[in-house]
Design a protein around this motif. Structure first.
Motif, PDB file in Angstrom:
ATOM      1  N   CYS A 189     -11.753  -7.352  17.061  1.00 41.00           N
ATOM      2  CA  CYS A 189     -13.095  -7.938  17.255  1.00 41.00           C
ATOM      3  C   CYS A 189     -13.208  -9.266  16.501  1.00 41.00           C
ATOM      4  O   CYS A 189     -13.730 -10.250  17.040  1.00 41.00           O
ATOM      5  CB  CYS A 189     -14.169  -6.965  16.785  1.00 41.00           C
ATOM      6  SG  CYS A 189     -14.318  -5.494  17.813  1.00 41.00           S
ATOM      7  N   SER A 213     -18.763  -8.714  17.433  1.00 39.88           N
ATOM      8  CA  SER A 213     -18.993  -7.590  16.532  1.00 39.88           C
ATOM      9  C   SER A 213     -18.535  -6.293  17.209  1.00 39.88           C
ATOM     10  O   SER A 213     -18.687  -6.140  18.433  1.00 39.88           O
ATOM     11  CB  SER A 213     -20.492  -7.480  16.224  1.00 39.88           C
ATOM     12  OG  SER A 213     -20.765  -6.197  15.687  1.00 39.88           O
ATOM     13  N   SER A 228     -20.046  -3.765  17.305  1.00 37.13           N
ATOM     14  CA  SER A 228     -21.237  -3.155  17.911  1.00 37.13           C
ATOM     15  C   SER A 228     -21.356  -3.495  19.394  1.00 37.13           C
ATOM     16  O   SER A 228     -22.210  -2.960  20.093  1.00 37.13           O
ATOM     17  CB  SER A 228     -22.499  -3.595  17.169  1.00 37.13           C
ATOM     18  OG  SER A 228     -22.705  -4.981  17.353  1.00 37.13           O
ATOM     19  N   GLU A 229     -20.499  -4.385  19.886  1.00 34.95           N
ATOM     20  CA  GLU A 229     -20.501  -4.708  21.319  1.00 34.95           C
ATOM     21  C   GLU A 229     -19.551  -3.827  22.130  1.00 34.95           C
ATOM     22  O   GLU A 229     -19.580  -3.866  23.359  1.00 34.95           O
ATOM     23  CB  GLU A 229     -20.134  -6.190  21.514  1.00 34.95           C
ATOM     24  CG  GLU A 229     -21.158  -7.132  20.891  1.00 34.95           C
ATOM     25  CD  GLU A 229     -20.925  -8.579  21.287  1.00 34.95           C
ATOM     26  OE1 GLU A 229     -20.705  -8.824  22.482  1.00 34.95           O
ATOM     27  OE2 GLU A 229     -20.938  -9.435  20.386  1.00 34.95           O
ATOM     28  N   ASP A 265     -18.210  -1.058  24.262  1.00 32.29           N
ATOM     29  CA  ASP A 265     -18.795   0.034  25.054  1.00 32.29           C
ATOM     30  C   ASP A 265     -17.753   0.826  25.842  1.00 32.29           C
ATOM     31  O   ASP A 265     -18.089   1.687  26.652  1.00 32.29           O
ATOM     32  CB  ASP A 265     -19.901  -0.486  25.986  1.00 32.29           C
ATOM     33  CG  ASP A 265     -19.415  -1.551  26.958  1.00 32.29           C
ATOM     34  OD1 ASP A 265     -18.205  -1.869  26.944  1.00 32.29           O
ATOM     35  OD2 ASP A 265     -20.244  -2.071  27.731  1.00 32.29           O
ATOM     36  N   ALA A 281     -19.541   1.213  16.932  1.00 28.68           N
ATOM     37  CA  ALA A 281     -19.514   0.740  18.319  1.00 28.68           C
ATOM     38  C   ALA A 281     -20.872   0.931  18.972  1.00 28.68           C
ATOM     39  O   ALA A 281     -21.736   1.660  18.475  1.00 28.68           O
ATOM     40  CB  ALA A 281     -18.439   1.489  19.111  1.00 28.68           C
ATOM     41  N   ASN A 282     -21.027   0.280  20.111  1.00 28.85           N
ATOM     42  CA  ASN A 282     -22.215   0.450  20.951  1.00 28.85           C
ATOM     43  C   ASN A 282     -22.173   1.832  21.618  1.00 28.85           C
ATOM     44  O   ASN A 282     -21.206   2.582  21.460  1.00 28.85           O
ATOM     45  CB  ASN A 282     -22.188  -0.648  22.018  1.00 28.85           C
ATOM     46  CG  ASN A 282     -23.542  -0.859  22.677  1.00 28.85           C
ATOM     47  OD1 ASN A 282     -24.471  -0.072  22.490  1.00 28.85           O
ATOM     48  ND2 ASN A 282     -23.650  -1.928  23.445  1.00 28.85           N
ATOM     49  N   ASP A 283     -23.209   2.178  22.391  1.00 29.98           N
ATOM     50  CA  ASP A 283     -23.132   3.349  23.251  1.00 29.98           C
ATOM     51  C   ASP A 283     -21.906   3.189  24.146  1.00 29.98           C
ATOM     52  O   ASP A 283     -21.651   2.092  24.661  1.00 29.98           O
ATOM     53  CB  ASP A 283     -24.370   3.457  24.142  1.00 29.98           C
ATOM     54  CG  ASP A 283     -25.642   3.655  23.319  1.00 29.98           C
ATOM     55  OD1 ASP A 283     -25.531   4.081  22.149  1.00 29.98           O
ATOM     56  OD2 ASP A 283     -26.730   3.368  23.851  1.00 29.98           O
ATOM     57  N   THR A 309     -16.999  -4.419  27.306  1.00 27.52           N
ATOM     58  CA  THR A 309     -16.144  -4.756  26.175  1.00 27.52           C
ATOM     59  C   THR A 309     -15.322  -3.526  25.829  1.00 27.52           C
ATOM     60  O   THR A 309     -15.840  -2.581  25.227  1.00 27.52           O
ATOM     61  CB  THR A 309     -17.001  -5.185  24.958  1.00 27.52           C
ATOM     62  OG1 THR A 309     -17.925  -6.197  25.389  1.00 27.52           O
ATOM     63  CG2 THR A 309     -16.134  -5.709  23.836  1.00 27.52           C
TER      64      THR A 309
END
Lengths: 136, 390
Positions: free
Chosen positions: B39, B45, B47-48, B50, B71-73, B105
């Motif tokens: 990342c 990030s 957090s993107e 998925d 991580a994101n959902d 992502t």
């Protein structure tokens, strides 16, 4: 203490019969009941005619070496090294993976005629192996 | 109307941990670290993220990874079987997900304590009769417990048929070690290998000796994939995914496809070649460098034929004329590969493919590298990937 014995095969409906035949001194080959095709390693369905019916035939035990490797390292308990592993083209037309015994590693060669013998381990486990054809 | 995967997605980031023989930490931590590094490389990030893809052999669950990196959902998660045969397959999953809008992502990773933890080839036994364990049981009672023993059977037949010698395998090992000499991440960094050392090394499974084998490594490697459009706005030059595929062919077994009529070629790799070239609209003459899967030296020579760099039986000639070296026709495994950099199950070969396209390899050839070919494991269900410049 670990018993220095070879790894035993798990036995299920698709393969246990082969080891049962070995225990009875025979080399088995699966035969499709639908189209009579011989197949090894066995499968529960014929990939050609899709029959799930099959029986077995007893191989003559005669074959030739298709390929081989000599294993020297690492050495695992339960096996004797150098360990000669061979692919055998059986007279019946199928091929199997086995061991060559009664042969020095430098004497194994492509196309070597071999014949099956049953080897019995000290614990009573039996498996089909091969020796050079005609060897004592 | 089939969806083409060509140029739909790109590799926007690569991330690695250090490679060692004893990482001193969990495989989950290695996974989290390399994913965070990928990342950072892309400039996004975690957090993107998925989508997550790994190998069935990886011990770490994707939901644990997601929790660790924040991580994101997740809208897509998948696993590929067959050891190193999964390598490019993970990229295939990610690319399909992006091309069809299932995720935006996706990170593919492999993290393993491959030396200090669970090592390959410890044998299998027991009362469980899964199809996989029944498969191995045709080999383990006879003493074929390690991957080298399974591959040696094919290597010996191939070498016998085409007059390939131990010295020829040695040329492959030395070519890759020469690349590793300049790669600080590599096991072989600063450790030259001579032909005399090669020839004197311990035989493991005739005809394969110690130096024909890949490393055993602790480490992690992650590859971040997003749409081609988005990748162009991120930190790195995108490595475009020109083509990617999986392939398995009739008579396939895991490492022991011994029952085909002939044993001196790699039918699944030939299918991968056909599929990936068709998808990319390219051929062997368009490939400037490669990272061919190299668990064993013999596999490199056979793949040169599978991918059409020469005719059947002529792979060894390309090796003998220095074709794999930095100034050769096909610079190959310019990081040292699995043999001399690290064995991260092929994921590190994909990372090197990205570096070659970016022009950032420690073994970067002088010529323009427009397209790089990367392959998955040999002797197993496999796949191929062509990366290209944007």
């Amino acid at each position: 203490m670990t018993d220095p014995r070879r790894i035993k095969p798990p036995m299920g409906p698709d393969n246990g019969w082969w080891w049962d035949m070995a225990a009875a001194g025979k080399l088995g080959i699966q035969r499709c009941a639908g189209c009579q095709t011989l197949r090894h390693p066995p499968t529960p369905m014929c990939g050609d005619c899709h029959s799930t019916q099959w029986d077995t035939v007893e191989a003559s035990g005669a074959g030739t070496v298709c390929s081989y490797t000599v294993l020297t390292h690492p050495q695992f308990p339960g096996y004797q090294y150098p360990l000669i592993i061979i692919l055998v083209d059986l007279a019946e037309g199928t091929r199997l993976t086995s061991q060559l015994v009664d042969c020095e590693p430098e004497n194994v060669e492509f196309g070597l005629p071999v014949e099956m013998i049953i080897q019995e381990d000290p614990d009573g486990f039996k498996l089909p192996v091969f020796k050079p054809a005609g060897a004592a | 109307m089939p969806i083409s995967l060509k140029d739909e997605a790109a590799i926007a980031g690569i991330g690695l941990t250090e490679f060692s023989k004893n990482s001193g930490r969990s495989e989950l931590q290695l996974a989290a670290e390399c994913i965070k590094a990928a990342c950072d490389d892309a400039g996004i990030s975690p957090s993107e993220i998925d989508g997550l893809v790994s190998y069935t052999l990886d011990s770490t669950d994707e939901i644990e990874v997601a929790r660790a990196v924040g991580a994101n959902d997740l809208t897509m998660f998948s696993r590929i079987n067959y050891g190193g045969g999964a390598a490019v397959g993970t990229i295939h999953q990610a690319t399909m997900a992006i091309a069809t809008g299932q995720a935006s992502t996706v990170v593919c990773w492999r993290a393993m304590n491959g030396r200090s933890g669970k090592r390959m080839g410890q044998g299998v036994s027991g009362d469980i009769t899964s199809s996989d364990l029944v498969h191995w049981s045709w080999y383990t009672p006879y003493g074929m417990l390690i991957p080298g023993s399974w591959i040696a059977m094919i290597a010996n037949k191939y070498m016998h048929n085409y007059g390939v010698t131990r010295e020829d395998l040695g040329l492959v090992a030395i070519s890759q070690r020469n690349y590793a000499l300049n790669n600080p991440r590599a096991y072989g960094y600063g450790k030259p290998l001579s032909m005399d050392e090669y020839m004197a090394s311990k035989m493991i499974a005739e005809p394969l000796c110690l130096y024909d084998f890949c490393q055993e490594t602790d480490g992690g490697c992650a590859i971040l994939i997003t749409s081609a459009e988005r990748a162009r706005d991120l930190k790195q030059k995108p490595a475009m995914i020109r083509g990617v595929c999986q392939a398995s062919t009739r008579g396939q077994e895991q490492m022991t496809s011994y029952y085909r009529s002939e044993l001196t070629s790699l039918p699944e790799m030939e299918l991968a070649a056909k599929l990936v070239y068709e998808q990319a609209g390219l051929g062997p003459h368009d490939i400037d460098a490669a990272c061919l899967y190299d668990a064993f030296t013999s596999e490199i020579i056979m793949q040169l034929e599978s991918f059409g760099f020469c005719k059947e039986g002529e792979g060894v000639e390309l090796v003998r004329e220095g074709g794999l070296d930095i100034d050769g026709r096909l610079p190959n495994n310019t990081h040292g590969g699995l043999i001399s950099e690290a064995y991260i199950h092929g994921m590190n070969n994909i990372a090197e493919g990205v570096r070659l396209v970016r022009g950032e390899s420690t073994g970067q050839p002088d010529k323009n590298v427009e397209h790089v070919l990367v392959s998955s494991g040999v002797g197993v269900p496999t796949g191929a990937l062509i990366l290209g410049k944007d």
